[in-house]
Design a protein around this motif. Structure first.
Motif, mmCIF file in Angstrom:
data_model
loop_
_atom_site.group_PDB
_atom_site.id
_atom_site.type_symbol
_atom_site.label_atom_id
_atom_site.label_comp_id
_atom_site.label_asym_id
_atom_site.label_seq_id
_atom_site.Cartn_x
_atom_site.Cartn_y
_atom_site.Cartn_z
ATOM 1 N N SER A 261 -3.961 -0.439 -0.737
ATOM 2 C CA SER A 261 -4.615 0.863 -0.586
ATOM 3 C C SER A 261 -3.720 1.970 -1.125
ATOM 4 O O SER A 261 -2.497 1.911 -0.990
ATOM 5 N N SER B 77 0.846 -1.201 0.000
ATOM 6 C CA SER B 77 0.000 0.000 0.000
ATOM 7 C C SER B 77 0.875 1.242 0.000
ATOM 8 O O SER B 77 1.994 1.231 0.522
ATOM 9 N N LYS C 146 -9.000 1.497 -2.747
ATOM 10 C CA LYS C 146 -8.476 0.138 -2.789
ATOM 11 C C LYS C 146 -8.228 -0.267 -4.243
ATOM 12 O O LYS C 146 -9.082 -0.052 -5.110
#
Length: 585
Positions: free
Chosen positions: A379, A309, A361
Protein backbone atom coordinates in the motif's frame (compact mmCIF):
# COMPACT_ATOMS: atom_id res chain seq x y z
CA UNK A 1 113.42 -53.56 -25.42
CA UNK A 2 116.47 -55.68 -25.51
CA UNK A 3 117.97 -58.05 -22.98
CA UNK A 4 120.87 -57.54 -20.65
CA UNK A 5 123.81 -60.02 -21.07
CA UNK A 6 126.58 -61.17 -18.77
CA UNK A 7 129.46 -63.22 -20.27
CA UNK A 8 129.80 -66.35 -18.22
CA UNK A 9 130.44 -69.89 -19.25
CA UNK A 10 126.77 -70.78 -18.98
CA UNK A 11 125.52 -67.82 -20.89
CA UNK A 12 127.77 -67.66 -23.82
CA UNK A 13 124.87 -68.32 -26.18
CA UNK A 14 121.88 -67.38 -23.99
CA UNK A 15 119.30 -64.87 -25.13
CA UNK A 16 115.53 -64.22 -24.72
CA UNK A 17 113.39 -65.60 -27.45
CA UNK A 18 110.26 -64.54 -25.50
CA UNK A 19 109.89 -61.95 -22.83
CA UNK A 20 106.88 -60.45 -21.07
CA UNK A 21 104.93 -57.61 -22.67
CA UNK A 22 102.72 -54.93 -21.16
CA UNK A 23 99.29 -56.38 -20.58
CA UNK A 24 95.90 -55.11 -19.54
CA UNK A 25 93.73 -57.72 -17.88
CA UNK A 26 90.43 -57.71 -16.09
CA UNK A 27 90.50 -58.81 -12.49
CA UNK A 28 89.41 -62.41 -12.06
CA UNK A 29 90.82 -63.55 -15.36
CA UNK A 30 94.02 -65.66 -15.73
CA UNK A 31 97.11 -64.25 -17.41
CA UNK A 32 100.42 -65.69 -18.60
CA UNK A 33 103.58 -63.61 -18.83
CA UNK A 34 105.95 -65.39 -21.31
CA UNK A 35 109.67 -65.84 -20.72
CA UNK A 36 111.78 -68.19 -22.92
CA UNK A 37 115.61 -68.43 -22.85
CA UNK A 38 116.70 -71.27 -25.18
CA UNK A 39 119.90 -73.06 -24.12
CA UNK A 40 119.96 -71.49 -20.67
CA UNK A 41 119.86 -73.98 -17.83
CA UNK A 42 120.58 -71.73 -14.88
CA UNK A 43 118.30 -70.11 -12.30
CA UNK A 44 115.41 -67.90 -13.56
CA UNK A 45 113.75 -65.37 -11.24
CA UNK A 46 110.53 -63.46 -11.65
CA UNK A 47 110.67 -59.98 -10.23
CA UNK A 48 107.53 -58.00 -9.22
CA UNK A 49 108.01 -54.34 -8.56
CA UNK A 50 111.71 -55.08 -7.84
CA UNK A 51 111.11 -57.97 -5.49
CA UNK A 52 111.82 -61.59 -6.35
CA UNK A 53 108.76 -63.83 -6.16
CA UNK A 54 110.84 -66.95 -5.39
CA UNK A 55 113.77 -69.01 -6.63
CA UNK A 56 113.35 -70.92 -9.83
CA UNK A 57 110.02 -72.57 -10.05
CA UNK A 58 109.32 -72.40 -6.33
CA UNK A 59 106.71 -69.67 -5.85
CA UNK A 60 105.18 -71.20 -2.75
CA UNK A 61 104.63 -67.76 -1.22
CA UNK A 62 102.20 -66.90 -4.00
CA UNK A 63 99.57 -69.61 -4.38
CA UNK A 64 98.02 -68.05 -7.49
CA UNK A 65 101.43 -67.78 -9.22
CA UNK A 66 102.94 -70.69 -11.14
CA UNK A 67 105.96 -71.00 -13.46
CA UNK A 68 104.98 -73.13 -16.38
CA UNK A 69 106.58 -74.37 -19.61
CA UNK A 70 109.28 -76.90 -20.63
CA UNK A 71 112.24 -76.20 -18.44
CA UNK A 72 114.56 -78.11 -20.78
CA UNK A 73 113.57 -75.84 -23.61
CA UNK A 74 114.20 -72.76 -21.53
CA UNK A 75 110.49 -71.91 -20.96
CA UNK A 76 109.82 -70.06 -17.70
CA UNK A 77 106.36 -68.49 -18.21
CA UNK A 78 104.61 -66.89 -15.19
CA UNK A 79 100.98 -68.00 -14.88
CA UNK A 80 98.63 -65.98 -12.64
CA UNK A 81 95.29 -67.53 -11.75
CA UNK A 82 92.40 -65.07 -11.21
CA UNK A 83 94.23 -61.78 -11.45
CA UNK A 84 93.64 -59.47 -8.53
CA UNK A 85 94.23 -55.79 -8.02
CA UNK A 86 97.41 -56.60 -6.09
CA UNK A 87 98.79 -58.05 -9.31
CA UNK A 88 98.80 -54.62 -10.86
CA UNK A 89 102.61 -54.22 -11.05
CA UNK A 90 105.80 -54.28 -13.17
CA UNK A 91 107.15 -57.78 -13.84
CA UNK A 92 110.62 -58.87 -15.05
CA UNK A 93 112.09 -62.25 -15.93
CA UNK A 94 115.79 -62.61 -14.97
CA UNK A 95 118.37 -65.26 -15.94
CA UNK A 96 120.66 -65.02 -12.94
CA UNK A 97 123.77 -66.90 -14.19
CA UNK A 98 123.52 -65.27 -17.57
CA UNK A 99 122.99 -61.93 -15.87
CA UNK A 100 120.08 -61.23 -18.21
CA UNK A 101 116.91 -59.22 -17.43
CA UNK A 102 113.88 -59.02 -19.64
CA UNK A 103 112.48 -55.68 -20.32
CA UNK A 104 109.97 -54.61 -17.60
CA UNK A 105 106.37 -55.54 -18.43
CA UNK A 106 103.51 -53.53 -16.99
CA UNK A 107 100.53 -55.64 -15.92
CA UNK A 108 97.52 -53.37 -15.65
CA UNK A 109 94.60 -54.88 -13.79
CA UNK A 110 91.14 -53.52 -14.57
CA UNK A 111 88.43 -53.81 -11.93
CA UNK A 112 84.78 -53.62 -13.03
CA UNK A 113 82.48 -51.58 -10.83
CA UNK A 114 80.16 -53.27 -8.41
CA UNK A 115 76.58 -53.54 -9.65
CA UNK A 116 75.19 -50.00 -9.75
CA UNK A 117 72.65 -49.09 -7.11
CA UNK A 118 69.87 -46.45 -7.40
CA UNK A 119 68.85 -44.98 -4.09
CA UNK A 120 65.24 -45.87 -3.27
CA UNK A 121 64.97 -48.60 -5.91
CA UNK A 122 63.13 -50.55 -7.15
CA UNK A 123 60.24 -48.01 -6.91
CA UNK A 124 60.73 -44.33 -6.26
CA UNK A 125 57.56 -42.51 -5.16
CA UNK A 126 57.08 -38.77 -5.25
CA UNK A 127 54.19 -36.33 -5.09
CA UNK A 128 52.80 -34.86 -8.25
CA UNK A 129 54.35 -31.49 -8.89
CA UNK A 130 57.63 -32.36 -7.18
CA UNK A 131 60.84 -32.72 -9.19
CA UNK A 132 62.65 -36.06 -9.36
CA UNK A 133 66.17 -36.48 -7.99
CA UNK A 134 67.72 -39.89 -8.67
CA UNK A 135 71.13 -40.96 -7.35
CA UNK A 136 73.09 -43.92 -8.71
CA UNK A 137 76.46 -45.08 -7.43
CA UNK A 138 78.93 -47.56 -8.96
CA UNK A 139 81.72 -48.46 -6.49
CA UNK A 140 85.17 -50.10 -6.39
CA UNK A 141 86.05 -49.68 -10.07
CA UNK A 142 89.40 -49.28 -11.78
CA UNK A 143 89.37 -47.07 -13.61
CA UNK A 144 86.43 -45.06 -12.27
CA UNK A 145 83.13 -46.07 -13.85
CA UNK A 146 81.22 -43.74 -16.10
CA UNK A 147 77.47 -43.62 -15.54
CA UNK A 148 74.69 -42.83 -17.98
CA UNK A 149 70.93 -42.60 -17.47
CA UNK A 150 68.55 -44.10 -20.01
CA UNK A 151 64.79 -43.70 -20.46
CA UNK A 152 62.83 -45.14 -23.36
CA UNK A 153 66.15 -46.13 -24.95
CA UNK A 154 67.31 -42.53 -24.93
CA UNK A 155 70.17 -41.17 -22.89
CA UNK A 156 69.17 -38.45 -20.44
CA UNK A 157 71.60 -35.57 -20.27
CA UNK A 158 72.38 -33.15 -17.50
CA UNK A 159 73.34 -35.54 -14.67
CA UNK A 160 75.86 -34.42 -12.04
CA UNK A 161 78.93 -36.67 -11.76
CA UNK A 162 81.51 -37.15 -9.02
CA UNK A 163 84.13 -39.80 -8.11
CA UNK A 164 86.08 -40.69 -4.99
CA UNK A 165 89.47 -42.46 -4.77
CA UNK A 166 89.44 -45.32 -2.30
CA UNK A 167 92.04 -45.99 0.38
CA UNK A 168 93.92 -48.50 -1.75
CA UNK A 169 94.78 -45.64 -4.06
CA UNK A 170 93.70 -47.63 -7.07
CA UNK A 171 89.94 -48.06 -7.11
CA UNK A 172 87.35 -45.31 -7.31
CA UNK A 173 83.65 -44.97 -6.59
CA UNK A 174 81.37 -42.92 -8.84
CA UNK A 175 78.11 -41.13 -8.00
CA UNK A 176 75.70 -39.67 -10.55
CA UNK A 177 72.67 -37.53 -9.68
CA UNK A 178 69.88 -36.98 -12.19
CA UNK A 179 67.38 -34.11 -11.85
CA UNK A 180 64.10 -34.17 -13.76
CA UNK A 181 61.50 -31.41 -13.61
CA UNK A 182 57.86 -32.28 -12.82
CA UNK A 183 56.86 -31.75 -16.43
CA UNK A 184 59.49 -34.23 -17.59
CA UNK A 185 58.33 -37.28 -15.65
CA UNK A 186 55.38 -39.61 -15.79
CA UNK A 187 54.23 -42.28 -13.45
CA UNK A 188 55.10 -45.81 -14.54
CA UNK A 189 58.25 -44.78 -16.37
CA UNK A 190 61.38 -46.95 -16.02
CA UNK A 191 64.72 -45.18 -15.73
CA UNK A 192 68.00 -47.14 -16.10
CA UNK A 193 71.38 -46.39 -14.53
CA UNK A 194 74.20 -47.93 -16.56
CA UNK A 195 77.79 -48.02 -15.24
CA UNK A 196 80.80 -49.07 -17.38
CA UNK A 197 84.57 -48.89 -17.58
CA UNK A 198 87.26 -50.71 -19.58
CA UNK A 199 86.71 -53.81 -17.50
CA UNK A 200 83.02 -53.95 -18.53
CA UNK A 201 82.69 -51.97 -21.73
CA UNK A 202 79.11 -53.17 -22.16
CA UNK A 203 78.35 -51.91 -18.69
CA UNK A 204 76.24 -52.99 -15.79
CA UNK A 205 72.78 -51.58 -15.26
CA UNK A 206 69.93 -51.33 -12.83
CA UNK A 207 66.56 -49.64 -13.08
CA UNK A 208 63.93 -47.89 -11.04
CA UNK A 209 60.18 -47.48 -11.56
CA UNK A 210 58.70 -44.01 -11.07
CA UNK A 211 55.51 -43.84 -8.99
CA UNK A 212 53.96 -40.37 -9.01
CA UNK A 213 51.49 -40.03 -6.17
CA UNK A 214 48.79 -37.37 -6.29
CA UNK A 215 45.70 -36.14 -4.56
CA UNK A 216 42.45 -37.52 -6.00
CA UNK A 217 41.57 -36.09 -9.40
CA UNK A 218 37.80 -35.66 -9.17
CA UNK A 219 34.99 -35.09 -11.63
CA UNK A 220 31.42 -34.48 -10.43
CA UNK A 221 28.60 -35.15 -12.89
CA UNK A 222 24.95 -34.13 -12.44
CA UNK A 223 22.15 -35.80 -14.39
CA UNK A 224 19.71 -34.76 -15.67
CA UNK A 225 20.10 -31.02 -16.24
CA UNK A 226 18.18 -28.80 -16.43
CA UNK A 227 15.56 -30.33 -14.17
CA UNK A 228 12.22 -29.14 -12.84
CA UNK A 229 11.95 -28.67 -9.08
CA UNK A 230 10.78 -31.85 -7.33
CA UNK A 231 12.44 -34.33 -9.70
CA UNK A 232 15.19 -36.87 -9.01
CA UNK A 233 18.82 -35.94 -9.72
CA UNK A 234 21.87 -38.23 -9.57
CA UNK A 235 25.31 -36.94 -8.61
CA UNK A 236 28.30 -39.13 -9.53
CA UNK A 237 31.75 -38.43 -8.14
CA UNK A 238 34.44 -40.17 -10.21
CA UNK A 239 38.00 -40.02 -8.91
CA UNK A 240 41.48 -41.10 -9.93
CA UNK A 241 43.89 -41.32 -7.03
CA UNK A 242 47.36 -42.66 -6.18
CA UNK A 243 47.38 -43.96 -3.47
CA UNK A 244 43.79 -45.23 -3.78
CA UNK A 245 40.69 -43.41 -2.50
CA UNK A 246 39.91 -44.06 1.17
CA UNK A 247 36.83 -41.85 1.74
CA UNK A 248 33.99 -40.05 -0.03
CA UNK A 249 32.13 -37.27 1.77
CA UNK A 250 29.16 -35.23 0.49
CA UNK A 251 27.86 -31.80 1.50
CA UNK A 252 25.25 -29.27 0.34
CA UNK A 253 25.73 -25.58 0.92
CA UNK A 254 28.60 -26.42 3.29
CA UNK A 255 26.54 -28.77 5.47
CA UNK A 256 27.51 -32.44 5.60
CA UNK A 257 25.00 -34.87 4.07
CA UNK A 258 24.78 -37.81 6.44
CA UNK A 259 24.12 -41.42 5.43
CA UNK A 260 25.81 -40.97 2.04
CA UNK A 261 29.29 -42.51 1.84
CA UNK A 262 29.82 -43.81 -1.69
CA UNK A 263 30.60 -42.13 -4.98
CA UNK A 264 26.89 -41.59 -5.87
CA UNK A 265 24.20 -39.36 -4.34
CA UNK A 266 20.56 -39.29 -5.45
CA UNK A 267 18.01 -36.74 -4.24
CA UNK A 268 14.76 -34.94 -5.13
CA UNK A 269 15.92 -31.40 -5.81
CA UNK A 270 14.23 -28.15 -4.85
CA UNK A 271 15.06 -24.51 -5.54
CA UNK A 272 17.85 -24.50 -2.93
CA UNK A 273 20.03 -26.71 -5.15
CA UNK A 274 20.21 -23.78 -7.60
CA UNK A 275 22.06 -21.57 -5.10
CA UNK A 276 23.55 -24.10 -2.66
CA UNK A 277 26.14 -26.26 -4.45
CA UNK A 278 26.52 -29.96 -3.78
CA UNK A 279 30.14 -30.90 -3.09
CA UNK A 280 31.99 -34.20 -3.17
CA UNK A 281 35.19 -34.52 -1.12
CA UNK A 282 37.48 -37.43 -2.02
CA UNK A 283 40.33 -38.45 0.28
CA UNK A 284 43.44 -40.62 -0.02
CA UNK A 285 46.53 -40.88 2.19
CA UNK A 286 47.98 -37.68 0.71
CA UNK A 287 44.96 -35.51 1.41
CA UNK A 288 41.57 -34.49 0.02
CA UNK A 289 40.12 -32.93 -3.11
CA UNK A 290 36.77 -31.12 -3.04
CA UNK A 291 34.65 -30.31 -6.08
CA UNK A 292 31.17 -28.77 -6.12
CA UNK A 293 28.38 -28.20 -8.61
CA UNK A 294 25.12 -26.27 -8.66
CA UNK A 295 22.07 -27.84 -10.23
CA UNK A 296 20.19 -26.04 -12.98
CA UNK A 297 16.84 -26.38 -11.22
CA UNK A 298 13.81 -24.72 -12.82
CA UNK A 299 11.57 -23.15 -10.18
CA UNK A 300 8.88 -20.50 -9.98
CA UNK A 301 9.32 -17.05 -8.40
CA UNK A 302 10.41 -16.92 -4.78
CA UNK A 303 10.48 -13.69 -2.80
CA UNK A 304 14.04 -12.54 -2.11
CA UNK A 305 13.34 -9.01 -0.82
CA UNK A 306 9.79 -8.34 0.30
CA UNK A 307 8.46 -4.86 -0.54
CA UNK A 308 7.12 -2.77 2.33
CA UNK A 309 4.07 -0.54 2.36
CA UNK A 310 4.92 3.14 2.49
CA UNK A 311 3.46 6.27 4.01
CA UNK A 312 4.98 9.40 2.46
CA UNK A 313 4.24 13.10 2.46
CA UNK A 314 2.57 14.77 -0.45
CA UNK A 315 5.16 15.81 -3.04
CA UNK A 316 7.81 13.35 -1.81
CA UNK A 317 9.17 10.36 -3.74
CA UNK A 318 7.98 6.84 -2.97
CA UNK A 319 10.41 3.99 -3.68
CA UNK A 320 9.33 0.34 -3.46
CA UNK A 321 11.86 -2.49 -3.67
CA UNK A 322 10.75 -5.97 -4.67
CA UNK A 323 13.23 -8.77 -5.49
CA UNK A 324 12.42 -12.28 -6.70
CA UNK A 325 14.50 -15.31 -7.58
CA UNK A 326 13.52 -17.82 -10.21
CA UNK A 327 14.99 -20.04 -12.89
CA UNK A 328 15.05 -19.57 -15.84
CA UNK A 329 15.19 -15.78 -15.83
CA UNK A 330 12.03 -14.14 -14.57
CA UNK A 331 10.18 -10.97 -15.54
CA UNK A 332 9.08 -8.41 -12.94
CA UNK A 333 6.09 -6.10 -13.46
CA UNK A 334 4.91 -3.29 -11.17
CA UNK A 335 1.29 -2.14 -11.55
CA UNK A 336 -1.25 -0.22 -9.54
CA UNK A 337 -4.17 -2.39 -8.51
CA UNK A 338 -7.10 -1.71 -10.79
CA UNK A 339 -4.91 -0.28 -13.55
CA UNK A 340 -3.49 -2.07 -16.56
CA UNK A 341 -0.53 0.27 -16.88
CA UNK A 342 2.95 -1.22 -16.31
CA UNK A 343 4.86 1.17 -14.08
CA UNK A 344 8.22 -0.65 -13.95
CA UNK A 345 9.98 -3.82 -15.05
CA UNK A 346 12.74 -3.42 -12.49
CA UNK A 347 13.04 -4.42 -8.85
CA UNK A 348 12.61 -0.78 -7.92
CA UNK A 349 9.43 1.21 -8.46
CA UNK A 350 9.97 4.93 -7.98
CA UNK A 351 7.00 7.31 -7.88
CA UNK A 352 8.18 10.91 -8.15
CA UNK A 353 6.47 13.76 -6.29
CA UNK A 354 3.45 11.70 -5.26
CA UNK A 355 -0.01 13.18 -5.30
CA UNK A 356 -2.94 12.11 -3.18
CA UNK A 357 -4.46 10.25 -6.10
CA UNK A 358 -1.31 8.06 -6.20
CA UNK A 359 -2.35 6.46 -2.90
CA UNK A 360 -3.61 2.90 -3.20
CA UNK A 361 -2.51 -0.71 -3.67
CA UNK A 362 0.49 -1.59 -5.83
CA UNK A 363 1.35 -5.08 -7.05
CA UNK A 364 4.79 -6.50 -7.76
CA UNK A 365 4.35 -9.54 -9.98
CA UNK A 366 7.05 -11.99 -11.14
CA UNK A 367 6.70 -14.57 -13.91
CA UNK A 368 9.02 -17.45 -14.81
CA UNK A 369 7.85 -18.50 -18.29
CA UNK A 370 6.27 -21.98 -18.37
CA UNK A 371 7.18 -22.54 -14.71
CA UNK A 372 5.16 -20.25 -12.44
CA UNK A 373 4.25 -16.79 -11.19
CA UNK A 374 3.94 -14.91 -7.91
CA UNK A 375 2.88 -11.50 -6.68
CA UNK A 376 3.06 -9.27 -3.62
CA UNK A 377 0.76 -6.34 -2.83
CA UNK A 378 1.76 -3.21 -0.93
CA UNK A 379 0.00 0.00 0.00
CA UNK A 380 0.99 3.58 -0.64
CA UNK A 381 -0.44 6.11 1.80
CA UNK A 382 0.07 9.78 0.96
CA UNK A 383 0.15 12.29 3.81
CA UNK A 384 -1.63 15.49 2.79
CA UNK A 385 -4.49 17.83 3.59
CA UNK A 386 -7.97 16.31 4.04
CA UNK A 387 -10.25 16.03 1.02
CA UNK A 388 -14.00 16.23 1.47
CA UNK A 389 -16.41 14.63 -0.97
CA UNK A 390 -20.07 15.25 -0.25
CA UNK A 391 -23.25 16.00 -2.15
CA UNK A 392 -23.59 19.77 -2.21
CA UNK A 393 -27.42 19.61 -2.07
CA UNK A 394 -29.07 17.11 0.23
CA UNK A 395 -32.80 16.55 0.97
CA UNK A 396 -35.02 16.46 4.07
CA UNK A 397 -38.76 16.52 4.88
CA UNK A 398 -40.30 19.50 6.58
CA UNK A 399 -41.21 18.67 10.18
CA UNK A 400 -39.13 15.46 10.20
CA UNK A 401 -35.63 14.70 11.43
CA UNK A 402 -33.07 15.64 8.79
CA UNK A 403 -29.41 14.74 8.21
CA UNK A 404 -26.57 16.08 6.10
CA UNK A 405 -23.37 14.10 5.73
CA UNK A 406 -19.74 15.01 5.11
CA UNK A 407 -17.26 12.29 3.94
CA UNK A 408 -13.59 13.05 4.67
CA UNK A 409 -10.50 11.25 3.38
CA UNK A 410 -7.43 12.25 5.37
CA UNK A 411 -3.93 10.88 5.99
CA UNK A 412 -2.98 11.46 8.69
CA UNK A 413 -6.48 11.32 10.23
CA UNK A 414 -8.18 14.69 10.73
CA UNK A 415 -7.31 16.50 13.91
CA UNK A 416 -10.64 18.38 13.88
CA UNK A 417 -13.95 18.25 12.05
CA UNK A 418 -16.49 20.99 12.54
CA UNK A 419 -19.88 22.06 11.20
CA UNK A 420 -20.73 25.76 11.05
CA UNK A 421 -23.84 27.63 9.99
CA UNK A 422 -24.97 31.15 10.63
CA UNK A 423 -23.25 32.06 13.90
CA UNK A 424 -23.04 28.47 15.18
CA UNK A 425 -20.02 26.12 15.24
CA UNK A 426 -20.40 22.52 16.44
CA UNK A 427 -17.71 19.83 16.48
CA UNK A 428 -19.48 17.11 18.43
CA UNK A 429 -22.37 16.47 20.74
CA UNK A 430 -25.70 18.33 20.80
CA UNK A 431 -26.52 22.00 20.69
CA UNK A 432 -30.25 22.73 20.72
CA UNK A 433 -31.88 20.67 18.02
CA UNK A 434 -28.53 20.00 16.31
CA UNK A 435 -26.31 16.93 16.92
CA UNK A 436 -22.89 16.10 15.34
CA UNK A 437 -21.73 12.47 15.16
CA UNK A 438 -18.51 11.13 13.64
CA UNK A 439 -17.92 7.58 12.40
CA UNK A 440 -14.52 6.14 11.34
CA UNK A 441 -14.41 3.65 8.45
CA UNK A 442 -11.63 1.94 6.50
CA UNK A 443 -12.06 4.50 3.72
CA UNK A 444 -12.29 7.65 5.81
CA UNK A 445 -14.46 9.56 8.28
CA UNK A 446 -18.20 10.30 8.01
CA UNK A 447 -19.42 13.30 9.96
CA UNK A 448 -23.22 13.68 10.25
CA UNK A 449 -25.12 16.80 11.27
CA UNK A 450 -28.63 15.83 12.48
CA UNK A 451 -31.50 18.31 12.89
CA UNK A 452 -34.30 17.01 15.16
CA UNK A 453 -37.18 18.96 13.58
CA UNK A 454 -36.78 20.52 10.15
CA UNK A 455 -38.17 24.06 9.90
CA UNK A 456 -38.46 26.20 6.74
CA UNK A 457 -35.45 28.31 7.76
CA UNK A 458 -33.22 25.20 7.53
CA UNK A 459 -33.77 25.17 3.78
CA UNK A 460 -32.37 28.70 3.52
CA UNK A 461 -29.26 28.01 5.62
CA UNK A 462 -25.76 27.33 4.24
CA UNK A 463 -23.93 24.53 6.13
CA UNK A 464 -20.15 24.37 6.19
CA UNK A 465 -18.21 21.09 6.89
CA UNK A 466 -14.50 21.70 7.56
CA UNK A 467 -11.69 19.22 8.40
CA UNK A 468 -8.09 19.86 9.46
CA UNK A 469 -4.90 17.85 9.84
CA UNK A 470 -1.24 18.84 10.16
CA UNK A 471 -0.97 19.35 6.39
CA UNK A 472 -3.91 21.71 5.93
CA UNK A 473 -7.69 21.75 5.65
CA UNK A 474 -10.63 21.37 3.28
CA UNK A 475 -14.16 22.75 3.41
CA UNK A 476 -17.40 21.75 1.72
CA UNK A 477 -20.59 23.88 1.57
CA UNK A 478 -23.85 21.92 1.72
CA UNK A 479 -27.42 23.15 1.16
CA UNK A 480 -30.58 21.45 2.38
CA UNK A 481 -33.49 21.10 -0.05
CA UNK A 482 -37.03 20.25 0.89
CA UNK A 483 -38.15 16.82 -0.24
CA UNK A 484 -41.68 16.62 -1.64
CA UNK A 485 -44.18 14.52 0.40
CA UNK A 486 -45.95 11.55 -1.17
CA UNK A 487 -49.15 9.80 -0.13
CA UNK A 488 -48.58 7.22 2.57
CA UNK A 489 -49.85 4.35 0.44
CA UNK A 490 -47.41 5.24 -2.36
CA UNK A 491 -44.51 5.44 0.04
CA UNK A 492 -45.37 2.04 1.54
CA UNK A 493 -45.69 0.46 -1.89
CA UNK A 494 -42.40 1.83 -3.08
CA UNK A 495 -40.67 0.78 0.14
CA UNK A 496 -41.98 -2.80 -0.15
CA UNK A 497 -40.95 -2.97 -3.79
CA UNK A 498 -37.48 -1.67 -2.99
CA UNK A 499 -37.11 -4.24 -0.19
CA UNK A 500 -38.03 -7.13 -2.50
CA UNK A 501 -35.64 -5.84 -5.16
CA UNK A 502 -32.89 -5.59 -2.54
CA UNK A 503 -33.32 -9.27 -1.53
CA UNK A 504 -33.44 -10.57 -5.10
CA UNK A 505 -30.64 -8.48 -6.51
CA UNK A 506 -28.29 -8.44 -3.54
CA UNK A 507 -25.39 -9.90 -5.56
CA UNK A 508 -25.57 -7.12 -8.13
CA UNK A 509 -26.56 -4.25 -5.88
CA UNK A 510 -23.68 -2.09 -7.06
CA UNK A 511 -24.68 -2.30 -10.69
CA UNK A 512 -28.36 -1.81 -9.73
CA UNK A 513 -27.56 1.35 -7.84
CA UNK A 514 -25.37 2.81 -10.56
CA UNK A 515 -27.86 2.01 -13.33
CA UNK A 516 -31.24 2.74 -11.71
CA UNK A 517 -30.73 5.22 -8.92
CA UNK A 518 -30.61 8.50 -10.78
CA UNK A 519 -28.56 11.23 -9.18
CA UNK A 520 -26.69 8.97 -6.76
CA UNK A 521 -22.88 9.08 -6.58
CA UNK A 522 -20.71 6.69 -4.53
CA UNK A 523 -18.68 8.52 -1.94
CA UNK A 524 -17.19 5.24 -0.61
CA UNK A 525 -17.71 1.52 -1.13
CA UNK A 526 -20.67 1.17 1.26
CA UNK A 527 -22.07 4.74 1.45
CA UNK A 528 -24.29 6.36 -1.17
CA UNK A 529 -25.17 10.05 -0.74
CA UNK A 530 -28.07 11.39 -2.82
CA UNK A 531 -27.55 14.25 -5.26
CA UNK A 532 -30.48 16.13 -6.70
CA UNK A 533 -30.00 17.34 -10.28
CA UNK A 534 -29.66 21.07 -10.48
CA UNK A 535 -32.35 23.10 -12.23
CA UNK A 536 -31.86 25.69 -14.97
CA UNK A 537 -30.32 28.01 -12.38
CA UNK A 538 -27.57 25.47 -11.61
CA UNK A 539 -24.73 27.53 -13.07
CA UNK A 540 -25.70 30.57 -11.07
CA UNK A 541 -26.15 28.51 -7.88
CA UNK A 542 -22.68 26.95 -8.33
CA UNK A 543 -21.07 30.35 -8.51
CA UNK A 544 -22.91 31.41 -5.37
CA UNK A 545 -21.89 28.14 -3.70
CA UNK A 546 -18.17 28.64 -4.35
CA UNK A 547 -18.13 32.22 -3.18
CA UNK A 548 -20.16 31.31 -0.10
CA UNK A 549 -17.78 28.39 0.63
CA UNK A 550 -14.81 30.74 0.69
CA UNK A 551 -16.66 33.16 2.93
CA UNK A 552 -17.74 30.42 5.39
CA UNK A 553 -14.19 29.05 5.64
CA UNK A 554 -12.80 32.43 6.62
CA UNK A 555 -15.59 33.00 9.21
CA UNK A 556 -15.53 29.56 10.86
CA UNK A 557 -11.84 28.61 11.08
CA UNK A 558 -11.21 30.54 14.30
CA UNK A 559 -14.34 29.18 16.01
CA UNK A 560 -13.56 25.44 15.92
CA UNK A 561 -12.37 23.28 18.82
CA UNK A 562 -10.74 19.86 19.38
CA UNK A 563 -12.34 16.92 17.55
CA UNK A 564 -14.04 14.13 19.58
CA UNK A 565 -14.70 11.13 17.25
CA UNK A 566 -17.63 8.73 17.73
CA UNK A 567 -19.12 5.89 15.66
CA UNK A 568 -22.90 5.47 15.18
CA UNK A 569 -25.76 4.86 12.73
CA UNK A 570 -23.76 4.20 9.56
CA UNK A 571 -25.43 0.96 8.41
CA UNK A 572 -28.86 2.52 9.04
CA UNK A 573 -27.93 5.39 6.69
CA UNK A 574 -27.18 3.13 3.73
CA UNK A 575 -30.57 1.41 3.67
CA UNK A 576 -32.43 4.66 4.15
CA UNK A 577 -30.58 6.33 1.32
CA UNK A 578 -31.28 3.38 -0.98
CA UNK A 579 -34.97 3.72 -0.20
CA UNK A 580 -34.77 7.47 -0.83
CA UNK A 581 -33.00 6.74 -4.06
CA UNK A 582 -35.79 4.42 -5.11
CA UNK A 583 -38.30 7.16 -4.36
CA UNK A 584 -36.31 9.60 -6.46
CA UNK A 585 -36.11 7.12 -9.29
Amino acid sequence: GGAFYLNTPQSSAAMFSQQPQDLVVVAGQPVTLPCTIPGYHGVVLWIKDGLALGVGRDLSGYPRYTVIGDHGSGEHHLRIQRVELMDDAVFECQAVQAAMRSRPARLTVLVPPDDPVISGAPVVSLRAGDPLNLTCHADNAKPAASIIWIRNEEVLNGAMYSKTLLRDGRRESTVSTLYLSPSNIETGQQIICKASNKAVPNGKETSVMIDIQHLPLVNLSVEPQPVLEGNLVKFHCSAKANPPVTLYRWAKGGSIIKDVSGDTYEVLVDHSFFTEPVSCEVTNSLGSTNISRNVDVYFGPRMAAEPQSLQVDLGSDAVFNCAWTGNPSLTIVWMKRGSGVVLSNENLLTLKSVRQEDAGKYVCRAVVPRVGAGEKEVSLTVNGPPTISSTQTQQALHGEKGQIKCFIRSTPPPDRIAWSWKETVLESGTSGRYTVETVNTDEGVISTLTMSNIVPADFQTIYNCTAWNSFGSDTEIIRLKEQESLPVAVIIGIAVGAFVAFIVLMGTIGAFCCTHLKGVVSAKNDIRVEIVHKDHNAARENEEHNSMKQLMVSVSVTQLEVLQEEEKEYQHIKVRLMINGSVTA
